[in-house]
Motif scaffolding. Structure first.
Motif, PDB file in Angstrom:
ATOM      1  N   VAL A 130       0.560   4.510  -0.878  1.00 46.97           N
ATOM      2  CA  VAL A 130      -0.668   5.177  -1.309  1.00 46.97           C
ATOM      3  C   VAL A 130      -1.735   5.057  -0.225  1.00 46.97           C
ATOM      4  O   VAL A 130      -2.343   6.051   0.204  1.00 46.97           O
ATOM      5  CB  VAL A 130      -1.185   4.577  -2.628  1.00 46.97           C
ATOM      6  CG1 VAL A 130      -2.559   5.146  -2.969  1.00 46.97           C
ATOM      7  CG2 VAL A 130      -0.205   4.849  -3.757  1.00 46.97           C
ATOM      8  N   PHE A 131      -1.961   3.831   0.261  1.00 43.33           N
ATOM      9  CA  PHE A 131      -2.937   3.622   1.319  1.00 43.33           C
ATOM     10  C   PHE A 131      -2.477   4.253   2.628  1.00 43.33           C
ATOM     11  O   PHE A 131      -3.294   4.795   3.391  1.00 43.33           O
ATOM     12  CB  PHE A 131      -3.193   2.124   1.527  1.00 43.33           C
ATOM     13  CG  PHE A 131      -4.018   1.494   0.443  1.00 43.33           C
ATOM     14  CD1 PHE A 131      -5.249   2.016   0.095  1.00 43.33           C
ATOM     15  CD2 PHE A 131      -3.560   0.368  -0.231  1.00 43.33           C
ATOM     16  CE1 PHE A 131      -6.021   1.433  -0.907  1.00 43.33           C
ATOM     17  CE2 PHE A 131      -4.319  -0.219  -1.230  1.00 43.33           C
ATOM     18  CZ  PHE A 131      -5.554   0.312  -1.570  1.00 43.33           C
ATOM     19  N   GLY A 132      -1.178   4.174   2.914  1.00 45.69           N
ATOM     20  CA  GLY A 132      -0.665   4.743   4.159  1.00 45.69           C
ATOM     21  C   GLY A 132      -0.892   6.238   4.257  1.00 45.69           C
ATOM     22  O   GLY A 132      -1.345   6.752   5.288  1.00 45.69           O
ATOM     23  N   THR A 133      -0.578   6.949   3.190  1.00 49.28           N
ATOM     24  CA  THR A 133      -0.765   8.397   3.209  1.00 49.28           C
ATOM     25  C   THR A 133      -2.242   8.775   3.212  1.00 49.28           C
ATOM     26  O   THR A 133      -2.668   9.687   3.935  1.00 49.28           O
ATOM     27  CB  THR A 133      -0.079   9.048   1.998  1.00 49.28           C
ATOM     28  OG1 THR A 133      -0.548   8.421   0.788  1.00 49.28           O
ATOM     29  CG2 THR A 133       1.418   8.904   2.073  1.00 49.28           C
ATOM     30  N   THR A 134      -3.037   8.073   2.428  1.00 50.21           N
ATOM     31  CA  THR A 134      -4.466   8.389   2.357  1.00 50.21           C
ATOM     32  C   THR A 134      -5.162   8.139   3.687  1.00 50.21           C
ATOM     33  O   THR A 134      -5.924   8.986   4.181  1.00 50.21           O
ATOM     34  CB  THR A 134      -5.149   7.563   1.256  1.00 50.21           C
ATOM     35  OG1 THR A 134      -4.499   7.810   0.010  1.00 50.21           O
ATOM     36  CG2 THR A 134      -6.622   7.927   1.140  1.00 50.21           C
ATOM     37  N   LEU A 135      -4.908   6.983   4.294  1.00 52.93           N
ATOM     38  CA  LEU A 135      -5.552   6.659   5.560  1.00 52.93           C
ATOM     39  C   LEU A 135      -5.046   7.537   6.695  1.00 52.93           C
ATOM     40  O   LEU A 135      -5.802   7.866   7.624  1.00 52.93           O
ATOM     41  CB  LEU A 135      -5.330   5.178   5.892  1.00 52.93           C
ATOM     42  CG  LEU A 135      -6.046   4.198   4.962  1.00 52.93           C
ATOM     43  CD1 LEU A 135      -5.627   2.768   5.254  1.00 52.93           C
ATOM     44  CD2 LEU A 135      -7.560   4.341   5.095  1.00 52.93           C
ATOM     45  N   SER A 136      -3.774   7.926   6.646  1.00 52.01           N
ATOM     46  CA  SER A 136      -3.258   8.850   7.656  1.00 52.01           C
ATOM     47  C   SER A 136      -3.953  10.197   7.553  1.00 52.01           C
ATOM     48  O   SER A 136      -4.284  10.830   8.559  1.00 52.01           O
ATOM     49  CB  SER A 136      -1.741   9.038   7.496  1.00 52.01           C
ATOM     50  OG  SER A 136      -1.057   7.844   7.798  1.00 52.01           O
ATOM     51  N   ALA A 137      -4.173  10.642   6.321  1.00 50.62           N
ATOM     52  CA  ALA A 137      -4.861  11.914   6.121  1.00 50.62           C
ATOM     53  C   ALA A 137      -6.297  11.842   6.632  1.00 50.62           C
ATOM     54  O   ALA A 137      -6.795  12.781   7.261  1.00 50.62           O
ATOM     55  CB  ALA A 137      -4.845  12.290   4.643  1.00 50.62           C
ATOM     56  N   ILE A 138      -6.959  10.711   6.392  1.00 48.60           N
ATOM     57  CA  ILE A 138      -8.362  10.563   6.804  1.00 48.60           C
ATOM     58  C   ILE A 138      -8.491  10.383   8.318  1.00 48.60           C
ATOM     59  O   ILE A 138      -9.291  11.051   8.969  1.00 48.60           O
ATOM     60  CB  ILE A 138      -9.009   9.370   6.079  1.00 48.60           C
ATOM     61  CG1 ILE A 138      -9.095   9.649   4.573  1.00 48.60           C
ATOM     62  CG2 ILE A 138     -10.403   9.081   6.643  1.00 48.60           C
ATOM     63  CD1 ILE A 138      -9.545   8.454   3.759  1.00 48.60           C
ATOM     64  N   CYS A 139      -7.683   9.469   8.870  1.00 45.81           N
ATOM     65  CA  CYS A 139      -7.832   9.102  10.286  1.00 45.81           C
ATOM     66  C   CYS A 139      -7.176  10.086  11.249  1.00 45.81           C
ATOM     67  O   CYS A 139      -7.617  10.237  12.385  1.00 45.81           O
ATOM     68  CB  CYS A 139      -7.252   7.707  10.523  1.00 45.81           C
ATOM     69  SG  CYS A 139      -8.053   6.402   9.574  1.00 45.81           S
ATOM     70  N   LEU A 140      -6.107  10.722  10.817  1.00 46.53           N
ATOM     71  CA  LEU A 140      -5.337  11.597  11.701  1.00 46.53           C
ATOM     72  C   LEU A 140      -5.496  13.069  11.359  1.00 46.53           C
ATOM     73  O   LEU A 140      -4.851  13.919  11.973  1.00 46.53           O
ATOM     74  CB  LEU A 140      -3.851  11.218  11.645  1.00 46.53           C
ATOM     75  CG  LEU A 140      -3.509   9.760  11.946  1.00 46.53           C
ATOM     76  CD1 LEU A 140      -2.028   9.506  11.738  1.00 46.53           C
ATOM     77  CD2 LEU A 140      -3.915   9.403  13.383  1.00 46.53           C
ATOM     78  N   ASN A 141      -6.341  13.356  10.378  1.00 48.80           N
ATOM     79  CA  ASN A 141      -6.540  14.736   9.935  1.00 48.80           C
ATOM     80  C   ASN A 141      -5.236  15.396   9.502  1.00 48.80           C
ATOM     81  O   ASN A 141      -5.012  16.587   9.735  1.00 48.80           O
ATOM     82  CB  ASN A 141      -7.205  15.578  11.034  1.00 48.80           C
ATOM     83  CG  ASN A 141      -8.613  15.117  11.344  1.00 48.80           C
ATOM     84  OD1 ASN A 141      -9.379  14.789  10.441  1.00 48.80           O
ATOM     85  ND2 ASN A 141      -8.954  15.072  12.626  1.00 48.80           N
ATOM     86  N   GLU A 142      -4.371  14.605   8.882  1.00 49.84           N
ATOM     87  CA  GLU A 142      -3.124  15.151   8.371  1.00 49.84           C
ATOM     88  C   GLU A 142      -3.358  15.669   6.952  1.00 49.84           C
ATOM     89  O   GLU A 142      -4.192  15.154   6.210  1.00 49.84           O
ATOM     90  CB  GLU A 142      -2.028  14.087   8.371  1.00 49.84           C
ATOM     91  CG  GLU A 142      -1.648  13.621   9.761  1.00 49.84           C
ATOM     92  CD  GLU A 142      -0.583  12.543   9.759  1.00 49.84           C
ATOM     93  OE1 GLU A 142      -0.154  12.131  10.851  1.00 49.84           O
ATOM     94  OE2 GLU A 142      -0.179  12.114   8.663  1.00 49.84           O
TER      95      GLU A 142
END
Length: 340
Positions: A278-290
């Motif tokens: 959950v945190f991995g996908t959310t933070l990837s979306a926020i930090c990497l614009n994924e």
């Protein structure tokens, strides 16, 4: 699992770490740290100018992280007056084998795989570690067979993996060996190595064991990276800080997780593992614009998290007078479920 872990130390730490509020906050914090490693690694590649195909430099980057993490854990162990040098030749050989597999080999696959897939996919796919652990334990331990609940959890998890790799068509799967394939291989290697680590940890302190194996595994990664032409020339204050964060992440999260496992029933702690993707996908979306808002990503995330919850949740007691089950005080028995 019903028997509480008996400790010989002061009662105050046990009372503190067993409080439900403290358990929830610290376990969630650990999962947040592990989830943040996915975008942090990809950002590190960019800051250090490591190209997608530059595998040797990726190994150097990983090596520095785990050598530093191992040193941090050993320093904490020394400050805690744990025996750092009470090792015979057999112990040293076991630690070297564990470090070679659990850190070096696993992270070769993980770091390369993460370079060829998104942080969102990587965090979801790496959750298969839990399911591989359940399958391996079924064949190794007589008292850890697959139950209908665990089977349902594994099925949900692997369906989630299939969903996140689905392309535009129903049977069009976007799966590359160097990307998604290597992430899944890393998850399997971690599961197998963790079972070996569980066995050898019965005869030595878990923190000392982990510090040595991280340090040795990191040294192997460094040597392999430099021997094959890898380098990290562009160290700046920003990239050095990121490397330091990744090292502290590994040491701090494991230490806190170990304390929670020491003073709580295993099932009460491991149920929080579903928060890592959950945190991995959310933070990837926020930090990497994924893009995390694709329907297949959301469906896959729900399936994987539901599967992990089914696999790791503790079964309810059949009777209040039932004979309590014996649990190991070894922290390593649950480490296979997160790995970052």
């Amino acid at each position: 699992m019903t028997m509480s872990i008996t400790t010989t130390g002061p009662r105050e730490p046990a009372r503190f770490f067993s409080q439900p509020r403290v358990l929830i906050m610290l376990a969630t914090f650990c999962c947040l740290l592990w989830g943040s490693s996915y975008p942090a690694i990809k950002i590190g590649y960019a800051l250090l100018g490591i190209a997608q195909s530059d595998i040797p430099s990726k190994l150097v980057f990983a090596g520095y992280r785990f050598v530093l993490a191992g040193l941090l854990l050993l320093i904490v162990a020394a400050l805690s007056k744990k025996p750092l040098f009470n090792l015979d030749r057999r112990n040293a050989g076991q630690l070297m084998l564990l470090g070679f597999t659990q850190t070096a080999i696993q992270y070769v696959f993980f770091y390369i795989g993460l370079a060829y897939t998104t942080g969102v996919r990587g965090s979801i796919l790496n959750a298969t570690t839990t399911f591989f652990s359940v399958l391996l334990a079924h064949f190794i331990y007589k008292n850890d067979k697959i139950s209908p609940r665990k089977a349902a959890g594994c099925l949900l998890g692997f369906v989630g993996v299939m969903v996140v790799n689905a392309g535009d068509g129903l049977f069009d799967f976007a799966f590359a060996l160097l990307g998604e394939g290597f992430i899944v291989i890393a998850a399997f290697v971690l599961s197998a190595a963790s079972i070996y680590g569980k066995r050898i940890s019965q005869g030595m302190d878990v923190m000392v064991m982990t510090g040595y194996q991280l340090g040795f595994g990191g040294a192997v990664l460094l040597a392999a990276g430099y021997a094959t032409g890898g380098t990290v020339r562009a160290f700046t204050a920003e990239s050095a800080a990121l490397l330091g964060y990744l090292a502290i992440l590994s040491a701090l999260a494991f230490t806190l997780w170990s304390l929670l496992l020491k003073y709580n029933q295993v099932g009460r702690v491991t149920v929080f593992n579903f928060l890592v993707p959950v945190f991995g996908t959310t933070l990837s979306a926020i930090c990497l614009n994924e893009n995390i808002m694709e329907l297949k990503n959301l469906v896959a995330l729900v399936l994987v998290c539901s599967g992990i919850w089914l696999v790791t949740r503790s079964p309810k007691l059949r009777s209040r007078h039932s004979k309590p089950a014996v649990v190991l005080t070894d922290v390593q028995e649950c480490r296979s479920s997160h790995g970052r």
